[in-house]
Motif scaffolding. Structure first.
Motif, PDB file in Angstrom:
ATOM      1  N   VAL A   1       0.834  -1.207   0.000  1.00  0.00           N
ATOM      2  CA  VAL A   1       0.000   0.000   0.000  1.00  0.00           C
ATOM      3  C   VAL A   1       0.867   1.254   0.000  1.00  0.00           C
ATOM      4  O   VAL A   1       0.616   2.191  -0.771  1.00  0.00           O
ATOM      5  CB  VAL A   1      -0.965  -0.012   1.209  1.00  0.00           C
ATOM      6  N   LEU A   2       1.892   1.279   0.827  1.00  0.00           N
ATOM      7  CA  LEU A   2       2.754   2.463   0.898  1.00  0.00           C
ATOM      8  C   LEU A   2       3.537   2.670  -0.394  1.00  0.00           C
ATOM      9  O   LEU A   2       3.738   3.808  -0.827  1.00  0.00           O
ATOM     10  CB  LEU A   2       3.697   2.359   2.090  1.00  0.00           C
ATOM     11  N   ALA A   3       3.980   1.589  -1.017  1.00  0.00           N
ATOM     12  CA  ALA A   3       4.703   1.708  -2.292  1.00  0.00           C
ATOM     13  C   ALA A   3       3.785   2.259  -3.371  1.00  0.00           C
ATOM     14  O   ALA A   3       4.163   3.171  -4.124  1.00  0.00           O
ATOM     15  CB  ALA A   3       5.267   0.360  -2.705  1.00  0.00           C
ATOM     16  N   LEU A   4       2.571   1.722  -3.469  1.00  0.00           N
ATOM     17  CA  LEU A   4       1.632   2.203  -4.477  1.00  0.00           C
ATOM     18  C   LEU A   4       1.167   3.628  -4.187  1.00  0.00           C
ATOM     19  O   LEU A   4       0.903   4.403  -5.102  1.00  0.00           O
ATOM     20  CB  LEU A   4       0.438   1.257  -4.583  1.00  0.00           C
ATOM     21  N   MET A   5       1.070   3.980  -2.916  1.00  0.00           N
ATOM     22  CA  MET A   5       0.623   5.307  -2.543  1.00  0.00           C
ATOM     23  C   MET A   5       1.662   6.371  -2.886  1.00  0.00           C
ATOM     24  O   MET A   5       1.310   7.508  -3.217  1.00  0.00           O
ATOM     25  CB  MET A   5       0.333   5.341  -1.044  1.00  0.00           C
ATOM     26  N   SER A   6       2.931   6.050  -2.844  1.00  0.00           N
ATOM     27  CA  SER A   6       3.961   7.045  -3.114  1.00  0.00           C
ATOM     28  C   SER A   6       4.235   7.234  -4.606  1.00  0.00           C
ATOM     29  O   SER A   6       4.834   8.241  -4.991  1.00  0.00           O
ATOM     30  CB  SER A   6       5.253   6.680  -2.384  1.00  0.00           C
ATOM     31  N   VAL A   7       3.788   6.314  -5.452  1.00  0.00           N
ATOM     32  CA  VAL A   7       4.046   6.409  -6.888  1.00  0.00           C
ATOM     33  C   VAL A   7       3.460   7.683  -7.510  1.00  0.00           C
ATOM     34  O   VAL A   7       4.154   8.362  -8.272  1.00  0.00           O
ATOM     35  CB  VAL A   7       3.558   5.139  -7.625  1.00  0.00           C
ATOM     36  N   PRO A   8       2.198   8.069  -7.234  1.00  0.00           N
ATOM     37  CA  PRO A   8       1.691   9.309  -7.844  1.00  0.00           C
ATOM     38  C   PRO A   8       2.489  10.552  -7.452  1.00  0.00           C
ATOM     39  O   PRO A   8       2.715  11.433  -8.288  1.00  0.00           O
ATOM     40  CB  PRO A   8       0.251   9.410  -7.330  1.00  0.00           C
ATOM     41  N   THR A   9       2.943  10.617  -6.219  1.00  0.00           N
ATOM     42  CA  THR A   9       3.748  11.759  -5.791  1.00  0.00           C
ATOM     43  C   THR A   9       5.061  11.796  -6.564  1.00  0.00           C
ATOM     44  O   THR A   9       5.459  12.848  -7.075  1.00  0.00           O
ATOM     45  CB  THR A   9       4.031  11.671  -4.276  1.00  0.00           C
ATOM     46  N   ILE A  10       5.721  10.658  -6.653  1.00  0.00           N
ATOM     47  CA  ILE A  10       6.998  10.597  -7.374  1.00  0.00           C
ATOM     48  C   ILE A  10       6.808  10.949  -8.842  1.00  0.00           C
ATOM     49  O   ILE A  10       7.577  11.729  -9.408  1.00  0.00           O
ATOM     50  CB  ILE A  10       7.645   9.205  -7.204  1.00  0.00           C
ATOM     51  N   CYS A  11       5.767  10.404  -9.469  1.00  0.00           N
ATOM     52  CA  CYS A  11       5.523  10.670 -10.894  1.00  0.00           C
ATOM     53  C   CYS A  11       5.194  12.133 -11.141  1.00  0.00           C
ATOM     54  O   CYS A  11       5.691  12.734 -12.097  1.00  0.00           O
ATOM     55  CB  CYS A  11       4.391   9.789 -11.409  1.00  0.00           C
ATOM     56  N   SER A  12       4.377  12.717 -10.287  1.00  0.00           N
ATOM     57  CA  SER A  12       3.969  14.108 -10.479  1.00  0.00           C
ATOM     58  C   SER A  12       5.152  15.066 -10.345  1.00  0.00           C
ATOM     59  O   SER A  12       5.355  15.945 -11.197  1.00  0.00           O
ATOM     60  CB  SER A  12       2.889  14.467  -9.458  1.00  0.00           C
ATOM     61  N   VAL A  13       5.946  14.908  -9.319  1.00  0.00           N
ATOM     62  CA  VAL A  13       7.090  15.801  -9.113  1.00  0.00           C
ATOM     63  C   VAL A  13       8.153  15.555 -10.182  1.00  0.00           C
ATOM     64  O   VAL A  13       8.783  16.501 -10.676  1.00  0.00           O
ATOM     65  CB  VAL A  13       7.655  15.640  -7.686  1.00  0.00           C
ATOM     66  N   SER A  14       8.357  14.302 -10.575  1.00  0.00           N
ATOM     67  CA  SER A  14       9.326  13.997 -11.640  1.00  0.00           C
ATOM     68  C   SER A  14       8.882  14.598 -12.966  1.00  0.00           C
ATOM     69  O   SER A  14       9.709  15.111 -13.733  1.00  0.00           O
ATOM     70  CB  SER A  14       9.494  12.486 -11.794  1.00  0.00           C
ATOM     71  N   GLU A  15       7.593  14.532 -13.242  1.00  0.00           N
ATOM     72  CA  GLU A  15       7.072  15.124 -14.474  1.00  0.00           C
ATOM     73  C   GLU A  15       7.309  16.631 -14.495  1.00  0.00           C
ATOM     74  O   GLU A  15       7.719  17.194 -15.515  1.00  0.00           O
ATOM     75  CB  GLU A  15       5.584  14.816 -14.598  1.00  0.00           C
ATOM     76  N   ASP A  16       7.071  17.277 -13.376  1.00  0.00           N
ATOM     77  CA  ASP A  16       7.338  18.719 -13.285  1.00  0.00           C
ATOM     78  C   ASP A  16       8.811  19.010 -13.524  1.00  0.00           C
ATOM     79  O   ASP A  16       9.149  20.002 -14.188  1.00  0.00           O
ATOM     80  CB  ASP A  16       6.917  19.260 -11.923  1.00  0.00           C
ATOM     81  N   ALA A  17       9.690  18.173 -12.972  1.00  0.00           N
ATOM     82  CA  ALA A  17      11.127  18.378 -13.168  1.00  0.00           C
ATOM     83  C   ALA A  17      11.511  18.194 -14.638  1.00  0.00           C
ATOM     84  O   ALA A  17      12.327  18.956 -15.171  1.00  0.00           O
ATOM     85  CB  ALA A  17      11.923  17.410 -12.296  1.00  0.00           C
ATOM     86  N   LEU A  18      10.916  17.209 -15.302  1.00  0.00           N
ATOM     87  CA  LEU A  18      11.229  16.985 -16.714  1.00  0.00           C
ATOM     88  C   LEU A  18      10.708  18.116 -17.596  1.00  0.00           C
ATOM     89  O   LEU A  18      11.377  18.528 -18.547  1.00  0.00           O
ATOM     90  CB  LEU A  18      10.639  15.643 -17.170  1.00  0.00           C
ATOM     91  N   TYR A  19       9.527  18.634 -17.285  1.00  0.00           N
ATOM     92  CA  TYR A  19       8.978  19.731 -18.080  1.00  0.00           C
ATOM     93  C   TYR A  19       9.673  21.064 -17.809  1.00  0.00           C
ATOM     94  O   TYR A  19       9.570  21.985 -18.616  1.00  0.00           O
ATOM     95  CB  TYR A  19       7.474  19.877 -17.848  1.00  0.00           C
ATOM     96  N   SER A  20      10.365  21.177 -16.693  1.00  0.00           N
ATOM     97  CA  SER A  20      11.047  22.430 -16.388  1.00  0.00           C
ATOM     98  C   SER A  20      12.423  22.533 -17.051  1.00  0.00           C
ATOM     99  O   SER A  20      13.078  23.571 -16.937  1.00  0.00           O
ATOM    100  CB  SER A  20      11.181  22.608 -14.874  1.00  0.00           C
ATOM    101  N   VAL A  21      12.858  21.484 -17.736  1.00  0.00           N
ATOM    102  CA  VAL A  21      14.117  21.551 -18.482  1.00  0.00           C
ATOM    103  C   VAL A  21      13.918  22.543 -19.630  1.00  0.00           C
ATOM    104  O   VAL A  21      12.925  22.460 -20.372  1.00  0.00           O
ATOM    105  CB  VAL A  21      14.518  20.160 -19.021  1.00  0.00           C
ATOM    106  N   PRO A  22      14.814  23.504 -19.775  1.00  0.00           N
ATOM    107  CA  PRO A  22      14.632  24.538 -20.804  1.00  0.00           C
ATOM    108  C   PRO A  22      14.501  23.948 -22.207  1.00  0.00           C
ATOM    109  O   PRO A  22      15.186  22.991 -22.574  1.00  0.00           O
ATOM    110  CB  PRO A  22      15.901  25.384 -20.691  1.00  0.00           C
TER     111      PRO A  22
END
Length: 162
Positions: free
Chosen positions: A22-43
């Protein structure tokens, strides 16, 4: 929990394996969302420069975008792990030492929440609960220091700075 009880013969649905899943599956959306923001912030300049030099989109992603966003991705993983540690209350409240993954457990935050109201003021039990809180504080501090170290180590110079 009912599936694990039926498939693996667990006595209770509140066990270490179930909580881990449960904890592993629960943390996946947080990791994906913040990682996506980091990838889109690359100039955009970095992407276009790589493509202009003849790199394919895949090569640009792997060799330019991901390294430029690595500090943000590392921070996302640390944030997801910290969230999972903070949400360990889903593991149940059995005050025993587990001998297998199917045994119930009581995480440290659950112990503080369950026993603080019953601990006599300034007793050994009271101080032990505060010691658990201090351990949790230092774990959180260690995660934050590690995240800061990863972010600083992979910080990019120039226009790719995140």
């Amino acid at each position: 929990a009912p599936f694990l009880q039926d498939a693996l013969g667990a006595a209770s649905g509140l066990n270490l394996l179930n909580a881990s899943l449960v904890l592993a599956l629960m943390s996946v959306p947080t990791i994906c969302s913040v990682s996506e923001d980091a990838l889109y912030s690359v100039p955009r300049d970095l992407r276009e420069a790589s493509l202009a030099l003849g790199a394919t989109r895949w090569q640009t992603t792997v060799r330019v975008v991901v390294p430029a966003a690595l500090s943000g991705i590392g921070t996302a993983v640390m944030l997801g792990m910290s969230r999972a540690i903070g949400e360990t209350m889903v593991a149940g409240g059995a005050a025993i030492l587990p001998t297998s993954l199917l045994d119930p457990v009581r995480p440290m935050p659950a112990s503080i929440a369950a026993e603080m109201a019953e601990a006599p003021f300034r007793s050994e039990h009271y101080h032990a609960l505060f010691a658990i809180g201090i351990v949790l504080f230092f774990l959180t501090l260690a995660f934050n220091v590690l995240a800061g170290h990863i972010a600083e180590k992979h910080r990019q110079a120039g226009t790719s700075s995140l």
